[in-house]
Design an enzyme around this catalytic site. Sequence first.
Site, PDB file in Angstrom:
ATOM      1  N   GLU A  21       0.838  -1.207   0.000  1.00 33.45           N
ATOM      2  CA  GLU A  21       0.000   0.000   0.000  1.00 33.45           C
ATOM      3  C   GLU A  21       0.863   1.244   0.000  1.00 33.45           C
ATOM      4  O   GLU A  21       1.793   1.360   0.783  1.00 33.45           O
ATOM      5  CB  GLU A  21      -0.910  -0.014   1.227  1.00 33.45           C
ATOM      6  CG  GLU A  21      -1.634   1.274   1.494  1.00 33.45           C
ATOM      7  CD  GLU A  21      -2.421   1.777   0.316  1.00 33.45           C
ATOM      8  OE1 GLU A  21      -2.326   2.973   0.016  1.00 33.45           O
ATOM      9  OE2 GLU A  21      -3.125   0.976  -0.320  1.00 33.45           O
TER      10      GLU A  21
ATOM     11  N   THR B 244      -6.836  -1.831  -6.198  1.00 31.21           N
ATOM     12  CA  THR B 244      -6.315  -0.464  -6.085  1.00 31.21           C
ATOM     13  C   THR B 244      -7.385   0.613  -6.080  1.00 31.21           C
ATOM     14  O   THR B 244      -7.078   1.803  -6.055  1.00 31.21           O
ATOM     15  CB  THR B 244      -5.320  -0.191  -7.232  1.00 31.21           C
ATOM     16  OG1 THR B 244      -5.890  -0.626  -8.472  1.00 31.21           O
ATOM     17  CG2 THR B 244      -4.024  -0.927  -7.003  1.00 31.21           C
TER      18      THR B 244
ATOM     19  N   GLY C  92     -24.795  13.437  -7.619  1.00 27.77           N
ATOM     20  CA  GLY C  92     -24.771  12.045  -7.217  1.00 27.77           C
ATOM     21  C   GLY C  92     -24.660  11.913  -5.709  1.00 27.77           C
ATOM     22  O   GLY C  92     -24.793  12.883  -4.971  1.00 27.77           O
TER      23      GLY C  92
ATOM     24  N   GLY D 277     -18.275  11.802 -10.297  1.00 31.45           N
ATOM     25  CA  GLY D 277     -18.094  10.359 -10.346  1.00 31.45           C
ATOM     26  C   GLY D 277     -16.653   9.958 -10.080  1.00 31.45           C
ATOM     27  O   GLY D 277     -15.795  10.784  -9.763  1.00 31.45           O
TER      28      GLY D 277
ATOM     29  N   HIS E 229     -43.126  -2.965  18.083  1.00 33.29           N
ATOM     30  CA  HIS E 229     -43.872  -1.696  18.039  1.00 33.29           C
ATOM     31  C   HIS E 229     -43.567  -0.879  19.291  1.00 33.29           C
ATOM     32  O   HIS E 229     -43.546  -1.419  20.392  1.00 33.29           O
ATOM     33  CB  HIS E 229     -45.372  -1.978  17.974  1.00 33.29           C
ATOM     34  CG  HIS E 229     -46.219  -0.752  18.063  1.00 33.29           C
ATOM     35  ND1 HIS E 229     -46.416   0.085  16.983  1.00 33.29           N
ATOM     36  CD2 HIS E 229     -46.893  -0.206  19.117  1.00 33.29           C
ATOM     37  CE1 HIS E 229     -47.187   1.087  17.359  1.00 33.29           C
ATOM     38  NE2 HIS E 229     -47.502   0.934  18.660  1.00 33.29           N
TER      39      HIS E 229
END
Length: 523
Positions: free
Chosen positions: A66, A177, A216, A306, A479
């Site tokens: 990473e 990735t 979005g 996006g 409930h």
Amino acid sequence: MAMANLARRKGYAVVLSSRSSLCLTRWRGFASGSDENDVVVIGGGPGGYVAAIKAAQLGLKTTCIEKRGTLGGTCLNVGCIPSKALLHSSHMYHEAKHAFANHGVKFSSVEVALPAMMGQKDKAVSNLTQGIDGLFQKNKVTYVKGYGKLVSPSEISVDTTEGENTVVKGKHIIIATGSDVKSLPGVTIDEKKIVSSTGALALSEIPKKLVVIGAGYIGLEMGSVWGRIGSEVTVVEFASEIVPTMDADIRKQFQRSLEKQGMKFKLKTKVVGVDTSGDGVKLTVEPSAGGEQTIIEADVVLVSAGRTPFTSGLNLDKIGVETDKLGRILVNERFSTNVSGVYAIGDVIPGPMLAHKAEEDGVACVEYLTGKVGHVDYDKVPGVVYTNPEVASVGKTEEQVKETGVEYRVGKFPFLANSRAKAIDNAEGLVKIIAEKETDKILGVHIMAPNAGELIHEAAIALQYDASSEDIARVCHAHPTMSEAVKEAAMATYDKPHSHLKSWLLLSSLVFIFVQEFTMTWR
């Protein structure tokens, strides 16, 4: 002994990451060329770190590579987690300012301490990344900090964060990735005046005017954060509607709710020019189909158009890994690419770009590697917009069901008729269930409610097991709870709401909604 033999047969596993972040707080050293792994996962985000941990739990020698330096990927570091922290904090401020008095809680003033709000967010992120560190240590996952590049189907060259280079070998390589922010032509993100979601999570002051490009999930969530604490928010969207993938009935009410909160929308509008020469930003916009141009001024512009798969620098072409025209890696049902021994999961392959989908990909992929059977049904992955109210869905929208030609029934139940929602004075939204007419099989469930993201999982389980609306309706729900609205919507799908009282409440609520819509139409 059986697991050890399996590990010897399968070899070692390595997990690599470019955009995600899978690492350990305690250095374990490199898996050098002489130390072959069973699995190598490229990426330490939700897909990568889950795949790495699962592989290790199944007895495989696993390494994760990473580059970010902290675990959790985009989601944990600069996405899902910090955004939800700010959404919650900003919601608390908004409630204190606008709703507490209704509950008899009064005080002279309330203000935003932005540094403290950001500090709470950063603390949440830090605690969670350290938690993944602990899981890596517990499960003996080796971590390599650095940028990995494929040298062959079984070798990864890593430029480490310490300025060195090493080669990690693995019998199976899993590419995880993640994705990156999608850029717009002519709009340069500087993370100051023009920001991505990453920059929007770290603003040092509240912008007076914020323009969001893209209606979005991410744009509406971040717009909500800053709108609640004082920004004037305008959302510019190229399409004719917000969140185009959302069920039309829900979308209509959702947009109305956001507008009531002060969010402004410019739909069917595109950005054609950006001027950052002054103190703020001037956006030149025009109708999507072309036409007269206008100027929108802002202090900060958020680009939220996006995301795109992140595979830069991986050398996919060098080893012959096939991608589609959108840059997504092509895989089969076992997540295997066209290159033997190389797999891909999460945002870099087709399917919903969601953290929980990537996690399921990771588990299923590793299960296949160990001879087990993995499975992820992308048609049954829930999605949530974490605004207030939240919007959650699973399965097909009514528009998608219509396209299939299947005859269907629809059941709806508004929270205005839900006892718990009325008791807490938070009754905005509804539950909508779509079921096949002949079999009553549930095809899709859509919820708009304060806690829709929690309510949707009853529906997700129902879809996973091909349940009918009657199946949900005949389950006893406690409930008073918000979950009863799911039961009532199910009853409305195959029969009718439960009691005469609820039927009367439903009728009253529908009349109320009609009056609201009629009034807004004539304003």
